[in-house]
Design a protein around this motif. Sequence first.
Motif, PDB file in Angstrom:
ATOM      1  N   LEU A  41       0.804  -1.285  -0.152  1.00  0.00           N
ATOM      2  CA  LEU A  41      -0.005   0.032  -0.057  1.00  0.00           C
ATOM      3  C   LEU A  41       1.000   1.099  -0.133  1.00  0.00           C
ATOM      4  O   LEU A  41       0.647   2.332  -0.732  1.00  0.00           O
ATOM      5  CB  LEU A  41      -0.788   0.090   1.244  1.00  0.00           C
ATOM      6  CG  LEU A  41      -2.071  -1.066   1.292  1.00  0.00           C
ATOM      7  CD1 LEU A  41      -2.767  -0.925   2.546  1.00  0.00           C
ATOM      8  CD2 LEU A  41      -2.866  -0.757   0.105  1.00  0.00           C
ATOM      9  N   GLN A  42       2.084   1.365   0.877  1.00  0.00           N
ATOM     10  CA  GLN A  42       2.896   2.442   0.973  1.00  0.00           C
ATOM     11  C   GLN A  42       3.444   2.717  -0.602  1.00  0.00           C
ATOM     12  O   GLN A  42       3.508   3.862  -0.885  1.00  0.00           O
ATOM     13  CB  GLN A  42       4.018   2.076   1.541  1.00  0.00           C
ATOM     14  CG  GLN A  42       4.759   3.424   2.053  1.00  0.00           C
ATOM     15  CD  GLN A  42       5.781   3.071   3.006  1.00  0.00           C
ATOM     16  OE1 GLN A  42       6.110   1.772   3.119  1.00  0.00           O
ATOM     17  NE2 GLN A  42       6.295   3.861   3.640  1.00  0.00           N
ATOM     18  N   GLN A  43       3.625   1.600  -1.311  1.00  0.00           N
ATOM     19  CA  GLN A  43       4.062   1.860  -2.548  1.00  0.00           C
ATOM     20  C   GLN A  43       3.129   2.569  -3.520  1.00  0.00           C
ATOM     21  O   GLN A  43       3.708   3.228  -4.580  1.00  0.00           O
ATOM     22  CB  GLN A  43       4.384   0.538  -3.395  1.00  0.00           C
ATOM     23  CG  GLN A  43       5.020   0.596  -4.805  1.00  0.00           C
ATOM     24  CD  GLN A  43       5.301  -0.864  -5.425  1.00  0.00           C
ATOM     25  OE1 GLN A  43       6.290  -1.463  -4.859  1.00  0.00           O
ATOM     26  NE2 GLN A  43       4.319  -1.586  -6.059  1.00  0.00           N
ATOM     27  N   ARG A  47      -1.773   3.895   3.369  1.00  0.00           N
ATOM     28  CA  ARG A  47      -1.311   3.330   4.671  1.00  0.00           C
ATOM     29  C   ARG A  47      -2.485   2.651   5.337  1.00  0.00           C
ATOM     30  O   ARG A  47      -3.536   3.127   5.054  1.00  0.00           O
ATOM     31  CB  ARG A  47      -0.883   4.521   5.558  1.00  0.00           C
ATOM     32  CG  ARG A  47      -1.922   5.427   6.087  1.00  0.00           C
ATOM     33  CD  ARG A  47      -1.257   6.438   7.145  1.00  0.00           C
ATOM     34  NE  ARG A  47      -2.304   7.319   7.651  1.00  0.00           N
ATOM     35  CZ  ARG A  47      -2.857   8.228   7.235  1.00  0.00           C
ATOM     36  NH1 ARG A  47      -2.295   8.896   6.052  1.00  0.00           N
ATOM     37  NH2 ARG A  47      -3.769   9.061   7.740  1.00  0.00           N
ATOM     38  N   LEU A  48      -2.058   1.865   5.890  1.00  0.00           N
ATOM     39  CA  LEU A  48      -3.076   0.755   6.515  1.00  0.00           C
ATOM     40  C   LEU A  48      -3.038   1.173   8.056  1.00  0.00           C
ATOM     41  O   LEU A  48      -1.755   0.862   8.651  1.00  0.00           O
ATOM     42  CB  LEU A  48      -2.726  -0.372   6.416  1.00  0.00           C
ATOM     43  CG  LEU A  48      -3.843  -1.475   7.012  1.00  0.00           C
ATOM     44  CD1 LEU A  48      -5.210  -1.454   6.797  1.00  0.00           C
ATOM     45  CD2 LEU A  48      -3.234  -3.012   6.695  1.00  0.00           C
ATOM     46  N   GLU A  49      -4.248   1.553   8.710  1.00  0.00           N
ATOM     47  CA  GLU A  49      -4.204   1.771  10.224  1.00  0.00           C
ATOM     48  C   GLU A  49      -5.492   1.041  10.650  1.00  0.00           C
ATOM     49  O   GLU A  49      -6.620   1.391  10.424  1.00  0.00           O
ATOM     50  CB  GLU A  49      -4.475   3.338  10.445  1.00  0.00           C
ATOM     51  CG  GLU A  49      -2.959   3.958   9.904  1.00  0.00           C
ATOM     52  CD  GLU A  49      -3.315   5.788  10.408  1.00  0.00           C
ATOM     53  OE1 GLU A  49      -4.509   6.105  10.924  1.00  0.00           O
ATOM     54  OE2 GLU A  49      -2.675   6.565   9.912  1.00  0.00           O
ATOM     55  N   PHE A  50      -5.122   0.015  11.586  1.00  0.00           N
ATOM     56  CA  PHE A  50      -6.222  -0.790  11.947  1.00  0.00           C
ATOM     57  C   PHE A  50      -6.787   0.028  13.243  1.00  0.00           C
ATOM     58  O   PHE A  50      -6.274   0.329  14.222  1.00  0.00           O
ATOM     59  CB  PHE A  50      -5.687  -2.132  12.425  1.00  0.00           C
ATOM     60  CG  PHE A  50      -5.732  -3.028  11.352  1.00  0.00           C
ATOM     61  CD1 PHE A  50      -6.547  -3.617  10.739  1.00  0.00           C
ATOM     62  CD2 PHE A  50      -4.493  -3.633  10.839  1.00  0.00           C
ATOM     63  CE1 PHE A  50      -6.662  -4.494   9.743  1.00  0.00           C
ATOM     64  CE2 PHE A  50      -4.238  -4.500   9.872  1.00  0.00           C
ATOM     65  CZ  PHE A  50      -5.347  -4.777   9.158  1.00  0.00           C
ATOM     66  N   SER A  51      -8.152  -0.020  13.217  1.00  0.00           N
ATOM     67  CA  SER A  51      -9.011   0.393  14.364  1.00  0.00           C
ATOM     68  C   SER A  51      -9.965  -0.836  14.589  1.00  0.00           C
ATOM     69  O   SER A  51     -10.661  -0.725  15.558  1.00  0.00           O
ATOM     70  CB  SER A  51      -9.877   1.705  14.075  1.00  0.00           C
ATOM     71  OG  SER A  51     -10.647   1.678  12.852  1.00  0.00           O
ATOM     72  N   ASN A  52     -10.307  -1.929  13.557  1.00  0.00           N
ATOM     73  CA  ASN A  52     -10.844  -2.876  13.803  1.00  0.00           C
ATOM     74  C   ASN A  52     -10.173  -3.897  12.772  1.00  0.00           C
ATOM     75  O   ASN A  52      -9.437  -3.792  12.052  1.00  0.00           O
ATOM     76  CB  ASN A  52     -12.358  -2.706  13.522  1.00  0.00           C
ATOM     77  CG  ASN A  52     -12.669  -1.686  12.297  1.00  0.00           C
ATOM     78  OD1 ASN A  52     -12.219  -2.089  11.202  1.00  0.00           O
ATOM     79  ND2 ASN A  52     -13.253  -0.695  12.536  1.00  0.00           N
ATOM     80  N   PHE A  53     -10.904  -5.377  12.938  1.00  0.00           N
ATOM     81  CA  PHE A  53     -10.653  -6.307  12.127  1.00  0.00           C
ATOM     82  C   PHE A  53     -11.136  -6.258  10.571  1.00  0.00           C
ATOM     83  O   PHE A  53     -11.768  -7.051  10.185  1.00  0.00           O
ATOM     84  CB  PHE A  53     -10.708  -7.350  12.745  1.00  0.00           C
ATOM     85  CG  PHE A  53     -10.012  -8.599  12.077  1.00  0.00           C
ATOM     86  CD1 PHE A  53      -8.798  -8.821  12.209  1.00  0.00           C
ATOM     87  CD2 PHE A  53     -10.728  -9.792  11.642  1.00  0.00           C
ATOM     88  CE1 PHE A  53      -8.002  -9.842  11.487  1.00  0.00           C
ATOM     89  CE2 PHE A  53     -10.016 -10.952  10.976  1.00  0.00           C
ATOM     90  CZ  PHE A  53      -8.699 -10.800  10.867  1.00  0.00           C
TER      91      PHE A  53
END
Length: 217
Positions: A41-43, A47-53
Amino acid sequence: MTIDPETLRQIEELSHDDRPLLVLDVDDVLLDFIRPFPRYLQQEGYRLEFSNFRLHGNIFHVETGSAAERERVSDLLAAFFDAQAAWQTLTEGAADAIETISRDAEVVLLTAMPHRHRDIRRRHLDELGLCYPLLTTEMAKGPAILRLRGETERPVAFVDDMPHNLLSAQEFVPDAHLFHLMADNSLRKFLPPPPEGIVTVEDWRDASGRIAAALGI
């Protein structure tokens, strides 16, 4: 609930086997997903930010900070799976554990992904030495596992990182031995405790003996 017609076709291509059956999910059970996916994703500028599954709602555009729309998330996942051979490596301990179990049990891989990615995943798994039959499904896994078992009462074990897949198996194959394995155990904090009848395993070292015992091998 009915079985995915394409999954049924794939099952019918398999040779008959009456040994104990081990059904395995692929992403974050055999192949790391949640570790390489953020790098991918960064590429792509996200960005991935988990607040839940979940993935939907937790992927953000780096420059704007806005959450990626559902369609964009689906596109990113599809592109990642197209390029999976460059990103996804074996989950630690999986290959050796499954090779040992496969001497006395039938092993089938059942992955929830669009059927169009099957050939790419097949090639990648073969390159990694995981030459077990591969099924794709775009519907619930329980009916597929029931069909895989066949008419016999042979023991069945199923390993997955997604609770809803384990619950589907529990519904359709009530006597199946169910194991919840996650390549990244830090994500367990976003999940409730597993329902009764589902065994949590920490890794393949923990899982292999339990699976063998459940299958009676």
